[in-house]
Write a protein that holds these residues in place. Structure first.
Motif, mmCIF file in Angstrom:
data_model
loop_
_atom_site.group_PDB
_atom_site.id
_atom_site.type_symbol
_atom_site.label_atom_id
_atom_site.label_comp_id
_atom_site.label_asym_id
_atom_site.label_seq_id
_atom_site.Cartn_x
_atom_site.Cartn_y
_atom_site.Cartn_z
ATOM 1 N N THR A 1 35.150 26.330 34.584
ATOM 2 C CA THR A 1 36.502 26.307 34.021
ATOM 3 C C THR A 1 37.556 26.477 35.104
ATOM 4 N N LEU A 2 37.396 27.469 35.952
ATOM 5 C CA LEU A 2 38.398 27.700 36.993
ATOM 6 C C LEU A 2 38.427 26.568 38.017
ATOM 7 N N GLY A 3 37.263 26.071 38.413
ATOM 8 C CA GLY A 3 37.219 24.940 39.340
ATOM 9 C C GLY A 3 37.819 23.684 38.738
ATOM 10 N N GLY A 4 37.555 23.451 37.466
ATOM 11 C CA GLY A 4 38.127 22.282 36.788
ATOM 12 C C GLY A 4 39.633 22.374 36.653
ATOM 13 N N ILE A 5 40.136 23.565 36.359
ATOM 14 C CA ILE A 5 41.590 23.746 36.261
ATOM 15 C C ILE A 5 42.242 23.525 37.625
ATOM 16 N N ILE A 6 41.613 24.017 38.680
ATOM 17 C CA ILE A 6 42.139 23.772 40.028
ATOM 18 C C ILE A 6 42.120 22.270 40.328
ATOM 19 N N GLY A 7 41.055 21.577 39.906
ATOM 20 C CA GLY A 7 40.990 20.125 40.093
ATOM 21 C C GLY A 7 42.052 19.382 39.303
ATOM 22 N N ILE A 8 42.314 19.830 38.080
ATOM 23 C CA ILE A 8 43.356 19.198 37.259
ATOM 24 C C ILE A 8 44.721 19.377 37.911
ATOM 25 N N ILE A 9 45.004 20.596 38.381
ATOM 26 C CA ILE A 9 46.281 20.848 39.059
ATOM 27 C C ILE A 9 46.395 19.993 40.316
ATOM 28 N N SER A 10 45.313 19.887 41.068
ATOM 29 C CA SER A 10 45.320 19.063 42.281
ATOM 30 C C SER A 10 45.544 17.591 41.949
ATOM 31 N N GLU A 11 44.912 17.128 40.896
ATOM 32 C CA GLU A 11 45.082 15.727 40.479
ATOM 33 C C GLU A 11 46.526 15.451 40.048
ATOM 34 N N ILE A 12 47.110 16.372 39.297
ATOM 35 C CA ILE A 12 48.503 16.207 38.860
ATOM 36 C C ILE A 12 49.444 16.205 40.057
ATOM 37 N N LEU A 13 49.242 17.134 40.989
ATOM 38 C CA LEU A 13 50.104 17.169 42.178
ATOM 39 C C LEU A 13 49.928 15.919 43.034
ATOM 40 N N GLY A 14 48.709 15.388 43.114
ATOM 41 C CA GLY A 14 48.483 14.159 43.862
ATOM 42 C C GLY A 14 49.179 12.964 43.240
ATOM 43 N N LYS A 15 49.117 12.854 41.911
ATOM 44 C CA LYS A 15 49.813 11.749 41.228
ATOM 45 C C LYS A 15 51.321 11.911 41.352
ATOM 46 N N TRP A 16 51.795 13.156 41.295
ATOM 47 C CA TRP A 16 53.226 13.418 41.378
ATOM 48 C C TRP A 16 53.759 13.072 42.768
ATOM 49 N N SER A 17 52.986 13.363 43.816
ATOM 50 C CA SER A 17 53.462 13.077 45.175
ATOM 51 C C SER A 17 53.446 11.586 45.489
ATOM 52 N N GLU A 18 52.600 10.803 44.823
ATOM 53 C CA GLU A 18 52.564 9.355 45.040
ATOM 54 C C GLU A 18 53.804 8.676 44.495
ATOM 55 N N LYS A 19 54.417 9.247 43.468
ATOM 56 C CA LYS A 19 55.568 8.610 42.834
ATOM 57 C C LYS A 19 56.855 8.798 43.625
ATOM 58 N N LYS A 20 56.896 9.784 44.509
ATOM 59 C CA LYS A 20 58.134 10.044 45.255
ATOM 60 C C LYS A 20 58.176 9.273 46.539
#
Length: 75
Positions: free
Chosen positions: A56-75
């Protein structure tokens, strides 16, 4: 606290199912979390609780990392 962890566990499982056919940081985080959680579970005498918590904790960290990665690609 137990209810929150169960809800987050379901969210991680759904995220893993959604990203099954692609490479994502969610799978990496969940895998490492599961490995570390099982090792910690050996010491606390509850392998399943350690594995579930680690996944659970590793998956949540992965989800946050994935969201931040997608967010940084848009800028």
């Amino acid at each position: 606290m137990i209810l929150i962890m169960n809800v987050l566990f379901i969210v991680v499982i759904l995220a893993l199912v959604i990203t099954f056919s692609s490479r994502s940081t969610i799978w990496g985080g969940a895998t490492w979390g599961l490995i570390i959680g099982v090792i910690v579970g050996l010491f606390i005498d509850d392998i399943f609780l350690g594995g579930k918590t680690g996944l659970t904790l590793g998956g949540i960290i992965g989800i946050i990392s994935e969201i931040l990665g997608k967010w940084s690609e848009k800028k």
